[in-house]
Design a protein around this motif. Structure first.
Motif, PDB file in Angstrom:
ATOM      1  N   VAL A   1       0.841  -1.195   0.000  1.00 21.61           N
ATOM      2  CA  VAL A   1       0.000   0.000   0.000  1.00 21.61           C
ATOM      3  C   VAL A   1       0.878   1.248   0.000  1.00 21.61           C
ATOM      4  O   VAL A   1       1.820   1.362   0.792  1.00 21.61           O
ATOM      5  N   ILE A   2       0.556   2.190  -0.893  1.00 25.70           N
ATOM      6  CA  ILE A   2       1.310   3.436  -1.005  1.00 25.70           C
ATOM      7  C   ILE A   2       0.328   4.614  -1.033  1.00 25.70           C
ATOM      8  O   ILE A   2      -0.860   4.429  -1.286  1.00 25.70           O
ATOM      9  N   PRO A   3       0.791   5.839  -0.783  1.00 22.19           N
ATOM     10  CA  PRO A   3      -0.103   7.000  -0.775  1.00 22.19           C
ATOM     11  C   PRO A   3      -0.719   7.275  -2.137  1.00 22.19           C
ATOM     12  O   PRO A   3      -0.140   6.976  -3.186  1.00 22.19           O
ATOM     13  N   ALA A   4      -1.901   7.878  -2.124  1.00 17.25           N
ATOM     14  CA  ALA A   4      -2.562   8.358  -3.343  1.00 17.25           C
ATOM     15  C   ALA A   4      -3.203   9.709  -3.000  1.00 17.25           C
ATOM     16  O   ALA A   4      -2.490  10.698  -2.862  1.00 17.25           O
ATOM     17  N   LEU A   5      -4.531   9.754  -2.816  1.00 12.96           N
ATOM     18  CA  LEU A   5      -5.153  11.020  -2.416  1.00 12.96           C
ATOM     19  C   LEU A   5      -4.812  11.388  -0.975  1.00 12.96           C
ATOM     20  O   LEU A   5      -4.973  12.535  -0.569  1.00 12.96           O
ATOM     21  N   ALA A   6      -4.401  10.426  -0.192  1.00 14.32           N
ATOM     22  CA  ALA A   6      -3.822  10.701   1.127  1.00 14.32           C
ATOM     23  C   ALA A   6      -2.303  10.610   0.998  1.00 14.32           C
ATOM     24  O   ALA A   6      -1.775   9.652   0.433  1.00 14.32           O
ATOM     25  N   THR A   7      -1.603  11.594   1.510  1.00 15.65           N
ATOM     26  CA  THR A   7      -0.142  11.589   1.422  1.00 15.65           C
ATOM     27  C   THR A   7       0.485  10.741   2.521  1.00 15.65           C
ATOM     28  O   THR A   7       1.599  10.243   2.381  1.00 15.65           O
ATOM     29  N   ARG A   8      -0.241  10.584   3.630  1.00 20.77           N
ATOM     30  CA  ARG A   8       0.240   9.744   4.728  1.00 20.77           C
ATOM     31  C   ARG A   8      -0.931   9.430   5.648  1.00 20.77           C
ATOM     32  O   ARG A   8      -2.001  10.045   5.564  1.00 20.77           O
ATOM     33  N   TRP A   9      -0.718   8.442   6.537  1.00 19.21           N
ATOM     34  CA  TRP A   9      -1.750   8.078   7.505  1.00 19.21           C
ATOM     35  C   TRP A   9      -1.086   7.573   8.770  1.00 19.21           C
ATOM     36  O   TRP A   9       0.045   7.090   8.751  1.00 19.21           O
ATOM     37  N   THR A  10      -1.791   7.725   9.883  1.00 19.00           N
ATOM     38  CA  THR A  10      -1.282   7.251  11.165  1.00 19.00           C
ATOM     39  C   THR A  10      -2.340   6.374  11.822  1.00 19.00           C
ATOM     40  O   THR A  10      -3.541   6.520  11.561  1.00 19.00           O
ATOM     41  N   VAL A  11      -1.879   5.460  12.680  1.00 17.37           N
ATOM     42  CA  VAL A  11      -2.763   4.538  13.386  1.00 17.37           C
ATOM     43  C   VAL A  11      -2.512   4.693  14.882  1.00 17.37           C
ATOM     44  O   VAL A  11      -1.358   4.729  15.324  1.00 17.37           O
ATOM     45  N   SER A  12      -3.573   4.801  15.657  1.00 15.30           N
ATOM     46  CA  SER A  12      -3.445   4.939  17.107  1.00 15.30           C
ATOM     47  C   SER A  12      -2.875   3.656  17.710  1.00 15.30           C
ATOM     48  O   SER A  12      -2.992   2.576  17.127  1.00 15.30           O
ATOM     49  N   PRO A  13      -2.259   3.731  18.891  1.00 15.38           N
ATOM     50  CA  PRO A  13      -1.657   2.541  19.511  1.00 15.38           C
ATOM     51  C   PRO A  13      -2.640   1.389  19.723  1.00 15.38           C
ATOM     52  O   PRO A  13      -2.251   0.226  19.659  1.00 15.38           O
ATOM     53  N   ASN A  14      -3.921   1.713  19.954  1.00 12.73           N
ATOM     54  CA  ASN A  14      -4.903   0.638  20.167  1.00 12.73           C
ATOM     55  C   ASN A  14      -5.492   0.092  18.870  1.00 12.73           C
ATOM     56  O   ASN A  14      -6.335  -0.814  18.887  1.00 12.73           O
ATOM     57  N   GLY A  15      -5.044   0.638  17.722  1.00 14.26           N
ATOM     58  CA  GLY A  15      -5.478   0.138  16.425  1.00 14.26           C
ATOM     59  C   GLY A  15      -6.898   0.512  16.047  1.00 14.26           C
ATOM     60  O   GLY A  15      -7.459  -0.072  15.114  1.00 14.26           O
ATOM     61  N   LEU A  16      -7.474   1.513  16.720  1.00 13.37           N
ATOM     62  CA  LEU A  16      -8.874   1.865  16.474  1.00 13.37           C
ATOM     63  C   LEU A  16      -9.050   3.169  15.706  1.00 13.37           C
ATOM     64  O   LEU A  16     -10.149   3.428  15.204  1.00 13.37           O
TER      65      LEU A  16
ATOM     66  N   ASP B   1     -16.373 -17.944  13.047  1.00 12.57           N
ATOM     67  CA  ASP B   1     -15.736 -17.443  14.267  1.00 12.57           C
ATOM     68  C   ASP B   1     -14.230 -17.318  14.084  1.00 12.57           C
ATOM     69  O   ASP B   1     -13.610 -16.357  14.569  1.00 12.57           O
ATOM     70  N   LEU B   2     -13.625 -18.275  13.382  1.00  5.45           N
ATOM     71  CA  LEU B   2     -12.177 -18.248  13.178  1.00  5.45           C
ATOM     72  C   LEU B   2     -11.756 -17.072  12.302  1.00  5.45           C
ATOM     73  O   LEU B   2     -10.796 -16.359  12.627  1.00  5.45           O
ATOM     74  N   VAL B   3     -12.457 -16.848  11.190  1.00  2.00           N
ATOM     75  CA  VAL B   3     -12.040 -15.763  10.294  1.00  2.00           C
ATOM     76  C   VAL B   3     -12.330 -14.405  10.918  1.00  2.00           C
ATOM     77  O   VAL B   3     -11.601 -13.437  10.661  1.00  2.00           O
ATOM     78  N   LYS B   4     -13.353 -14.318  11.743  1.00  4.24           N
ATOM     79  CA  LYS B   4     -13.628 -13.055  12.419  1.00  4.24           C
ATOM     80  C   LYS B   4     -12.558 -12.759  13.467  1.00  4.24           C
ATOM     81  O   LYS B   4     -12.131 -11.610  13.645  1.00  4.24           O
ATOM     82  N   LYS B   5     -12.113 -13.785  14.199  1.00  6.93           N
ATOM     83  CA  LYS B   5     -11.037 -13.588  15.172  1.00  6.93           C
ATOM     84  C   LYS B   5      -9.748 -13.183  14.469  1.00  6.93           C
ATOM     85  O   LYS B   5      -9.003 -12.316  14.951  1.00  6.93           O
ATOM     86  N   ALA B   6      -9.477 -13.798  13.330  1.00  8.97           N
ATOM     87  CA  ALA B   6      -8.263 -13.461  12.588  1.00  8.97           C
ATOM     88  C   ALA B   6      -8.297 -12.024  12.080  1.00  8.97           C
ATOM     89  O   ALA B   6      -7.273 -11.341  12.043  1.00  8.97           O
ATOM     90  N   LYS B   7      -9.466 -11.559  11.716  1.00  7.43           N
ATOM     91  CA  LYS B   7      -9.616 -10.206  11.166  1.00  7.43           C
ATOM     92  C   LYS B   7      -9.250  -9.127  12.183  1.00  7.43           C
ATOM     93  O   LYS B   7      -8.720  -8.068  11.809  1.00  7.43           O
ATOM     94  N   VAL B   8      -9.514  -9.386  13.466  1.00  5.47           N
ATOM     95  CA  VAL B   8      -9.273  -8.360  14.482  1.00  5.47           C
ATOM     96  C   VAL B   8      -7.929  -8.522  15.170  1.00  5.47           C
ATOM     97  O   VAL B   8      -7.547  -7.689  15.993  1.00  5.47           O
ATOM     98  N   SER B   9      -7.193  -9.582  14.855  1.00  8.51           N
ATOM     99  CA  SER B   9      -5.903  -9.813  15.503  1.00  8.51           C
ATOM    100  C   SER B   9      -4.809  -9.009  14.821  1.00  8.51           C
ATOM    101  O   SER B   9      -4.760  -8.891  13.599  1.00  8.51           O
ATOM    102  N   SER B  10      -3.897  -8.482  15.634  1.00  9.52           N
ATOM    103  CA  SER B  10      -2.749  -7.756  15.093  1.00  9.52           C
ATOM    104  C   SER B  10      -1.509  -8.637  15.013  1.00  9.52           C
ATOM    105  O   SER B  10      -0.452  -8.187  14.563  1.00  9.52           O
ATOM    106  N   GLU B  11      -1.626  -9.885  15.466  1.00  7.67           N
ATOM    107  CA  GLU B  11      -0.505 -10.817  15.465  1.00  7.67           C
ATOM    108  C   GLU B  11      -0.559 -11.707  14.233  1.00  7.67           C
ATOM    109  O   GLU B  11      -1.499 -12.481  14.055  1.00  7.67           O
ATOM    110  N   LEU B  12       0.440 -11.605  13.382  1.00  7.02           N
ATOM    111  CA  LEU B  12       0.445 -12.353  12.130  1.00  7.02           C
ATOM    112  C   LEU B  12       0.434 -13.862  12.364  1.00  7.02           C
ATOM    113  O   LEU B  12      -0.287 -14.599  11.681  1.00  7.02           O
ATOM    114  N   ASP B  13       1.197 -14.335  13.329  1.00  6.30           N
ATOM    115  CA  ASP B  13       1.249 -15.775  13.606  1.00  6.30           C
ATOM    116  C   ASP B  13      -0.105 -16.295  14.080  1.00  6.30           C
ATOM    117  O   ASP B  13      -0.533 -17.385  13.686  1.00  6.30           O
ATOM    118  N   GLU B  14      -0.765 -15.518  14.923  1.00  6.73           N
ATOM    119  CA  GLU B  14      -2.081 -15.937  15.402  1.00  6.73           C
ATOM    120  C   GLU B  14      -3.087 -15.968  14.246  1.00  6.73           C
ATOM    121  O   GLU B  14      -3.885 -16.907  14.131  1.00  6.73           O
TER     122      GLU B  14
END
Length: 532
Positions: free
Chosen positions: A71-86, A465-478
């Motif tokens: 993913v690279i910038p387009a109409l947005a030049t940059r973006w930031t994510v809060s520590p809690n990922g929300l 349930d499995l794919v929904k849990k995976a969607k919200v996880s920030s851990e790649l291995d999990e």
């Protein structure tokens, strides 16, 4: 069956809206496309054919690097994510110009109002544009935006903040997909005041590298370069999509010089294409899967034993040999092997008609049954000849007592009909949008996608349930562990007969320069030129 929206779109660009067409420039590229778009509005589209059309017109906040899924910038030049990922805060590019036509001349540049308009018209049911053209915002729903999005705020003219209800690992990658093309709030307001709100979707204006001039159903789409594009004017002056459904005719046009680039060559023609010194044949491992979907809302496909029996009765190797001409590998899982988290321990269905017949007897169908199989009328990256596949499936299933009638609705109604569940069995497939497993395992098979891309109507809680849990996880291995388990459940439940992962081929004339293959199979022309 739902009537086609295309019949309501072909008048979308009246002569008063466009400049006279001239072909004096040698920088006019003709692309032999394979079909009509579903819509001219990106958020309503569901297939590559349609997204190819709108990608030329609309930019997104972010995009994918040419030839990749970074993913690279387009109409947005940059973006930031809060520590809690929300919280995702996007900082918008300044000075971006909008296209104009005889209906509308913009008075301002792109800003945060356009971002809010684009997403809120898909999200908020009380939005005045929610139902304009169609209320079926398939991708927005299928990537789970209604469930994950808490709020969208304009912090100032050049800053917007998305707040989520829960973490969403593929959120930024989803925003780089074609459905998220940014539309003009000012244009929408002007057309609503004029009493013609539908015009924004029929005579589309974006910030992209090309502006659509004319669309003639079953004939062509004609574009011109947008001189004020923020990334610089495209090298081409004109771009034409010549709509040619038959692969043989596309090849003939390419040979004659009537087209410069063709989509989806017939595998049988590849040797002669490679031998032609006037041509360049490009190929890349495809981020795709082709399959036969069973409609789990209809008997007898509500019984997993029937689905497993049919999977054992179809000779996959024969289909790959006869139809794909060895340009594909057998599909075992619903995601291709190149996607991280692919489960290599899952075993494919064994071709065993005797065992299949025994299982049908066990399921209560000793004499078999009758059903219909939909076969798409166009080529796709994952499906060179759906009718050919359907006939082989028909022959195989006849051997176990299953009588198959083949239907082939027109392409636009084919997609909408399968999403509406009108089929018994249907041939379809998918080209990944962003390289994330969620784009296959959730978008195609999750419970939230039942009214959209989940054409098997598969909603099985242990899997979901499995794919929904995976969607919200920030851990790649999990996430990988969860997706491994989900793939094993998918295989045991057999909502699809997984067919093939193909190598994608593009054939172009030697004078075409700068064309880059996309893992998603998209056709982008903003960096392309023709040698004099």
């Amino acid at each position: 069956m739902k009537s086609s929206m295309i019949s309501r779109l072909i008048w979308a660009l009246p002569i008063a809206c466009i400049a006279p067409l001239t072909w004096a420039s040698n920088q006019t590229l003709v692309f032999c496309s394979e079909g009509n778009p579903e819509f001219l509005k990106p958020s309503l589209n569901t297939n590559t054919t349609s997204f190819d059309v709108t990608e030329q017109i609309f930019d997104k906040l972010v995009t994918f690097e040419p030839g990749g899924t970074q993913v690279i910038p387009a109409l947005a030049t940059r973006w930031t994510v809060s520590p809690n990922g929300l919280e995702y805060t996007f900082h918008l590019r300044r000075g971006v110009k909008w296209q104009s036509n005889a209906l509308f001349t913009p008075r301002r540049d792109f800003n945060a109002d356009d971002v809010l308009f684009t997403f809120e018209r898909q999200w908020k049911r009380d939005h005045p544009f929610y139902t304009v053209t169609s209320a079926k915002h398939v991708y927005f729903n299928d990537v789970g935006m209604p469930e994950v999005l808490a709020s969208l705020q304009k912090l100032d003219d050049h800053t917007v903040k998305f707040t989520l209800k829960q973490p969403d690992a593929p959120f930024v990658a989803n925003m780089a997909m074609s459905w998220a093309g940014i539309e003009s709030a000012e244009y929408a307001r002007a057309m609503r005041q004029a009493g013609t709100p539908e015009k924004i979707d029929q005579a589309p204006l974006g910030t992209g590298p090309f502006q659509l001039l004319r669309f003639e159903k079953d004939v062509a789409l004609t574009y011109e370069a947008f001189a004020k594009h923020w990334a610089g004017r495209a090298k081409l002056d004109r771009l034409v999509f010549d709509i040619t459904p038959d692969a043989g005719q596309r090849w003939a046009k390419l040979q004659s010089g009537a087209c410069h680039v063709m989509a989806y060559p017939n595998p049988a023609d590849l040797p002669s294409m490679r031998d032609d010194p006037r041509m360049a044949v490009m190929n890349q491992t495809g981020l795709n899967v082709g399959y036969v979907a069973y409609n789990l809302l209809k008997k007898p496909f509500t019984d997993v034993r029937v689905r497993r029996a049919l999977n054992m009765a179809i000779n996959k190797r024969r289909i790959l040999r006869v139809i794909y001409k060895n340009t594909a590998v057998p599909a075992i899982n619903p995601i291709p092997p190149m996607v991280w988290s692919y489960n290599r321990e899952v075993e494919d269905d064994v071709f065993d008609p005797v065992a299949a017949k025994k299982l049908l007897v066990e399921a209560g169908y000793p004499a078999g049954f009758s059903t219909t199989l939909w076969a798409m009328p166009v080529q796709r990256p994952y499906m060179p000849d759906a009718m050919g596949v359907a006939k082989l499936v028909q022959e195989d299933l006849a051997q176990v007592g299953v009588t198959v009638k083949i239907d082939s609705p027109d392409w636009v109604n084919y997609v909408s009909g399968m999403q509406a569940g009108e089929h018994d069995m249907g041939i379809l497939g998918w080209t990944g949008d962003n390289g994330d497993p969620d784009n296959f395992l959730n978008t195609l098979l999750g419970c939230t996608s039942l009214k959209g891309h989940n054409v098997a109507k598969f909603c099985f809680a242990p899997y979901d349930d499995l794919v929904k849990k995976a969607k919200v996880s920030s851990e790649l291995d999990e996430r990988a562990r969860l997706y491994h388990r989900a793939q094993a459940i998918f295989k045991s439940q057999a909502p699809w007969f997984t067919l093939a992962h193909t190598v994608q081929f593009k054939v172009l004339r030697a004078e075409v320069q700068g064309f880059v293959l996309s893992p998603s199979g998209r056709h982008s022309f903003d960096g392309v030129s023709l040698k004099p």
